[in-house]
Design an enzyme around this catalytic site. Structure first.
Site, mmCIF file in Angstrom:
data_model
loop_
_atom_site.group_PDB
_atom_site.id
_atom_site.type_symbol
_atom_site.label_atom_id
_atom_site.label_comp_id
_atom_site.label_asym_id
_atom_site.label_seq_id
_atom_site.Cartn_x
_atom_site.Cartn_y
_atom_site.Cartn_z
ATOM 1 N N LYS A 119 0.859 -1.183 0.000
ATOM 2 C CA LYS A 119 0.000 0.000 0.000
ATOM 3 C C LYS A 119 0.894 1.231 0.000
ATOM 4 O O LYS A 119 1.520 1.578 0.997
ATOM 5 C CB LYS A 119 -0.905 0.019 1.236
ATOM 6 C CG LYS A 119 -2.042 1.000 1.039
ATOM 7 C CD LYS A 119 -2.457 1.715 2.285
ATOM 8 C CE LYS A 119 -1.500 2.753 2.765
ATOM 9 N NZ LYS A 119 -1.249 3.889 1.838
ATOM 10 N N SER B 93 6.053 8.135 8.898
ATOM 11 C CA SER B 93 6.243 9.042 10.032
ATOM 12 C C SER B 93 6.160 8.278 11.358
ATOM 13 O O SER B 93 5.617 7.171 11.436
ATOM 14 C CB SER B 93 5.190 10.149 9.977
ATOM 15 O OG SER B 93 3.910 9.575 10.030
ATOM 16 N N VAL C 32 2.443 7.389 12.906
ATOM 17 C CA VAL C 32 1.752 6.292 12.210
ATOM 18 C C VAL C 32 2.501 4.979 12.442
ATOM 19 O O VAL C 32 1.904 3.938 12.717
ATOM 20 C CB VAL C 32 1.636 6.601 10.694
ATOM 21 C CG1 VAL C 32 1.033 5.413 9.960
ATOM 22 C CG2 VAL C 32 0.795 7.849 10.454
ATOM 23 N N GLY C 33 3.831 5.054 12.374
ATOM 24 C CA GLY C 33 4.635 3.838 12.542
ATOM 25 C C GLY C 33 4.424 3.188 13.899
ATOM 26 O O GLY C 33 4.333 1.961 14.010
ATOM 27 N N GLU D 147 10.557 1.765 9.856
ATOM 28 C CA GLU D 147 11.575 2.818 9.733
ATOM 29 C C GLU D 147 10.854 4.151 9.766
ATOM 30 O O GLU D 147 9.973 4.399 8.932
ATOM 31 C CB GLU D 147 12.364 2.658 8.434
ATOM 32 C CG GLU D 147 13.312 1.476 8.436
ATOM 33 C CD GLU D 147 14.304 1.494 9.585
ATOM 34 O OE1 GLU D 147 14.644 2.592 10.070
ATOM 35 O OE2 GLU D 147 14.712 0.407 10.021
ATOM 36 N N CYS E 112 14.403 10.998 4.882
ATOM 37 C CA CYS E 112 14.459 10.664 6.305
ATOM 38 C C CYS E 112 15.862 10.883 6.843
ATOM 39 O O CYS E 112 16.049 11.037 8.043
ATOM 40 C CB CYS E 112 14.022 9.229 6.511
ATOM 41 S SG CYS E 112 14.897 8.094 5.442
ATOM 42 N N GLU F 107 10.785 16.390 13.577
ATOM 43 C CA GLU F 107 11.116 16.358 12.154
ATOM 44 C C GLU F 107 10.116 17.227 11.389
ATOM 45 O O GLU F 107 8.905 17.074 11.543
ATOM 46 C CB GLU F 107 11.002 14.911 11.655
ATOM 47 C CG GLU F 107 11.335 14.745 10.194
ATOM 48 C CD GLU F 107 10.898 13.379 9.666
ATOM 49 O OE1 GLU F 107 9.739 12.983 9.859
ATOM 50 O OE2 GLU F 107 11.732 12.709 9.048
HETATM 51 P P1 NAD Z 1 3.085 8.828 6.679
HETATM 52 O O1 NAD Z 1 3.403 8.225 7.998
HETATM 53 O O2 NAD Z 1 2.075 9.908 6.617
HETATM 54 O O3 NAD Z 1 2.568 7.701 5.694
HETATM 55 C C1 NAD Z 1 3.310 6.511 5.469
HETATM 56 C C2 NAD Z 1 2.373 5.432 4.974
HETATM 57 O O4 NAD Z 1 1.484 5.027 6.035
HETATM 58 C C3 NAD Z 1 1.474 5.876 3.821
HETATM 59 O O5 NAD Z 1 1.362 4.809 2.906
HETATM 60 C C4 NAD Z 1 0.149 6.149 4.521
HETATM 61 O O6 NAD Z 1 -0.956 6.075 3.665
HETATM 62 C C5 NAD Z 1 0.145 5.030 5.546
HETATM 63 N N1 NAD Z 1 -0.747 5.223 6.687
HETATM 64 C C6 NAD Z 1 -1.277 6.379 7.167
HETATM 65 N N2 NAD Z 1 -2.037 6.130 8.265
HETATM 66 C C7 NAD Z 1 -1.972 4.797 8.489
HETATM 67 C C8 NAD Z 1 -2.515 3.936 9.478
HETATM 68 N N3 NAD Z 1 -3.277 4.402 10.476
HETATM 69 N N4 NAD Z 1 -2.229 2.626 9.420
HETATM 70 C C9 NAD Z 1 -1.415 2.133 8.448
HETATM 71 N N5 NAD Z 1 -0.885 2.895 7.467
HETATM 72 C C10 NAD Z 1 -1.154 4.216 7.490
HETATM 73 O O7 NAD Z 1 4.491 9.289 6.056
HETATM 74 P P2 NAD Z 1 4.752 10.054 4.685
HETATM 75 O O8 NAD Z 1 4.310 11.494 4.839
HETATM 76 O O9 NAD Z 1 4.221 9.279 3.534
HETATM 77 O O10 NAD Z 1 6.345 9.997 4.579
HETATM 78 C C11 NAD Z 1 7.203 10.879 5.229
HETATM 79 C C12 NAD Z 1 7.738 10.264 6.505
HETATM 80 O O11 NAD Z 1 8.414 9.036 6.198
HETATM 81 C C13 NAD Z 1 8.770 11.116 7.202
HETATM 82 O O12 NAD Z 1 8.522 11.096 8.578
HETATM 83 C C14 NAD Z 1 10.093 10.408 6.890
HETATM 84 O O13 NAD Z 1 11.116 10.618 7.838
HETATM 85 C C15 NAD Z 1 9.664 9.004 6.868
HETATM 86 N N6 NAD Z 1 10.620 8.189 6.129
HETATM 87 C C16 NAD Z 1 11.435 7.350 6.843
HETATM 88 C C17 NAD Z 1 12.381 6.580 6.175
HETATM 89 C C18 NAD Z 1 13.279 5.644 6.918
HETATM 90 O O14 NAD Z 1 13.793 4.718 6.318
HETATM 91 N N7 NAD Z 1 13.484 5.835 8.204
HETATM 92 C C19 NAD Z 1 12.478 6.654 4.776
HETATM 93 C C20 NAD Z 1 11.639 7.528 4.094
HETATM 94 C C21 NAD Z 1 10.701 8.274 4.791
#
Ligand code: NAD
Length: 451
Positions: A156, A204, A207-208, A225, A259, A349
């Site tokens: 997804k 983020s 959410v993670g 991550e 990130c 962040e």
């Molecule tokens: P996000 O957390 O908003 O979304 C990430 C994913 O989670 C998307 O596919 C989103 O649709 C999904 N999601 C949202 N709510 C959810 C839920 N309740 N349950 C399950 N899935 C859900 O992040 P983003 O804005 O897409 O990406 C930016 C973030 O990603 C930044 O915080 C960045 O640091 C992080 N990031 C981390 C790494 C790493 O390897 N550490 C790499 C790239 C990006």
């Protein structure tokens, strides 16, 4: 819900429109993937290896198209988009060898005859949830190892990167239901965590954490991550010009939306003044072609709001700080000094081309400042003394430490992940991740008819 993905450089340009299928459809897709997985595994190592090699070739054959799609859908600068496509092909090619890797070991029995062995087996369906900022590379670095060891995959993607992920699945051309991309948002993500057999998440922190809790509650393996609040340490003996160029790239390249981007620059002792001047100059040279827009108008407003509130709290804007007069969601590369310790720009962040400059009296204070965050993914150290840099590296809470290099930069054949709250579970990438997507079994073989 309808997913709308717009071009950040030209908000009038709707890149894709897709219906989010809802939770029930996700569960059904996982069910179909589970049925398809047995055939994918039984097809054998050679077939999986050949299939992954074909994906690498398809990505290479469509490199120009994919590069243009990344630029259009997530606003990535052209050179970085091209680099991401090259890396995506390399990731598939690298994991195309993984089906041939040993899947266990043979041991001697403690006593008597027989054979003891371990063997790693895939879990079934890997549920992958990805962010928008690396719209091909992150889906690839999760899907390729999961598929290589015999899982089926349901991915997804982030709504903002829907078109890229759908195109990747099309080009992959794997047997039906072995690699499914389902557009969607939170509802679909939650349903995937609720149905898959193993979950890998990048995104983020908030959410993670919810994803980790839900997967742990179900008792399935999960890796996450998350965001980073990455520091760079510049020592007085550093090559200041080189450090400034590296930092400008790490702060403002792709508008700081990595990130691993640098958001806190810590200058030790006499490095402060020359670094301040060199970094202001280097950030001023970062043009739109290297920085690019941020992902949405909401992201742009959050960034300018943070700069305004830091100013109100006594910070000095050394360069940037405003929004250029042009279409698209652009923010100037920005460096701030005198930002109070409790201001959100030093604690959270922000995912934009903004960094704070901090003085440290000595290396001890610099390390303490760098470690003063729960979100340490990558830290860079800039010094001509390898001894000092390596000693500092040992004391830094970070998953990735880059010496005389920008904090942003990843080698896909090495383990990747953060320290403390930036990461949960096993490392991604490299060979280590093959263990994450498989469960180990211990098999004891005793002679038939033995005692
Ligand atoms: P996000 O957390 O908003 O979304 C990430 C994913 O989670 C998307 O596919 C989103 O649709 C999904 N999601 C949202 N709510 C959810 C839920 N309740 N349950 C399950 N899935 C859900 O992040 P983003 O804005 O897409 O990406 C930016 C973030 O990603 C930044 O915080 C960045 O640091 C992080 N990031 C981390 C790494 C790493 O390897 N550490 C790499 C790239 C990006």
């Amino acid at each position: 819900m309808t997913i709308l993905s717009y071009n950040p450089a030209d908000p009038e340009d709707l890149v894709t429109e897709a219906e989010a299928p809802g939770a029930e459809a996700v569960r059904a897709a996982v069910g179909r993937a589970r049925a398809a997985q047995a055939g994918w595994l039984a097809g054998g190592a050679a077939a999986r290896s050949a299939a992954l090699t074909r994906i690498a070739e398809a990505v290479e054959a469509h490199a120009d198209e994919l590069t243009a799609l990344i630029v259009r859908e997530v606003g990535k600068p052209l050179a970085e988009a091209r680099g991401e496509v090259t890396r995506t092909a390399a990731i598939w090619r690298y994991y195309a060898q993984a089906p041939y890797a040993p899947s266990g070991a043979v041991h001697e029995p403690a006593a008597g005859e027989g054979l003891l062995l371990t063997r790693r087996r895939p879990y079934g369906v890997a549920g992958l949830i990805t962010p928008w900022n690396f719209p091909l590379a992150i889906p690839a670095w999760k899907a390729a190892p999961a598929l290589a060891v015999g899982n089926a995959v349901v991915l997804k993607p982030a709504p903002e990167a829907t078109a890229c992920a759908l195109r990747l699945a099309e080009l992959a051309g794997l047997p039906e239901d072995v690699f499914t991309v389902l557009p969607g948002g939170a509802e679909e993500g939650e349903a995937l965590v609720g149905a898959a057999d193993v979950v890998s998440f990048t995104g983020s922190t908030g959410v993670g954490r919810a994803v980790v809790r839900a997967a742990t509650e179900r008792g399935i393996p999960v890796q996450a991550e998350l965001g980073g609040l990455n520091a760079a340490l510049v020592l007085p003996d550093a090559d200041i010009e080189q450090a400034a160029a590296h930092l400008a790239a790490a702060i403002a390249g792709y508008a700081g939306q990595k990130c691993t981007a640098t958001s806190r620059v810590i200058a030790v002792g006499t490095a402060y003044e020359p670094l301040r001047a060199a970094l202001v100059m280097a950030l001023g040279l970062v043009d739109d072609a290297a920085c690019g827009p941020v992902i949405s108008s909401a992201a742009r407003d959050r960034l300018t709001g943070a700069v305004d509130s830091a100013r109100a709290a006594g910070a000095t804007v050394l360069t940037g700080g405003s929004v250029p007069e042009r279409a698209g969601w652009y923010v100037e590369p920005t460096l701030l000094a005198d930002v109070p310790a409790d201001h959100p720009l030093r604690r959270e962040e922000f995912f934009g081309p903004i960094a704070v400059l901090l003085p440290a009296a000595d290396l001890d204070e610099a390390v303490a400042l760098a470690n003063d965050t729960p979100h340490s993914l990558a830290t860079s150290v800039h010094s001509r003394s390898l001894d000092v840099a390596l000693a500092a590296a040992d004391r830094l809470d970070a998953g990735m430490i880059r010496i005389n290099a920008p904090s942003s930069g990843v080698d896909f054949h090495l383990p990747f992940g953060g320290a403390k709250g930036a990461s949960h579970g096993d490392r991604e990438q490299g060979q280590a991740v093959l263990d994450f997507y498989t469960a180990s079994r211990t098999v004891s073989v005793l002679p038939a008819g033995g005692a």
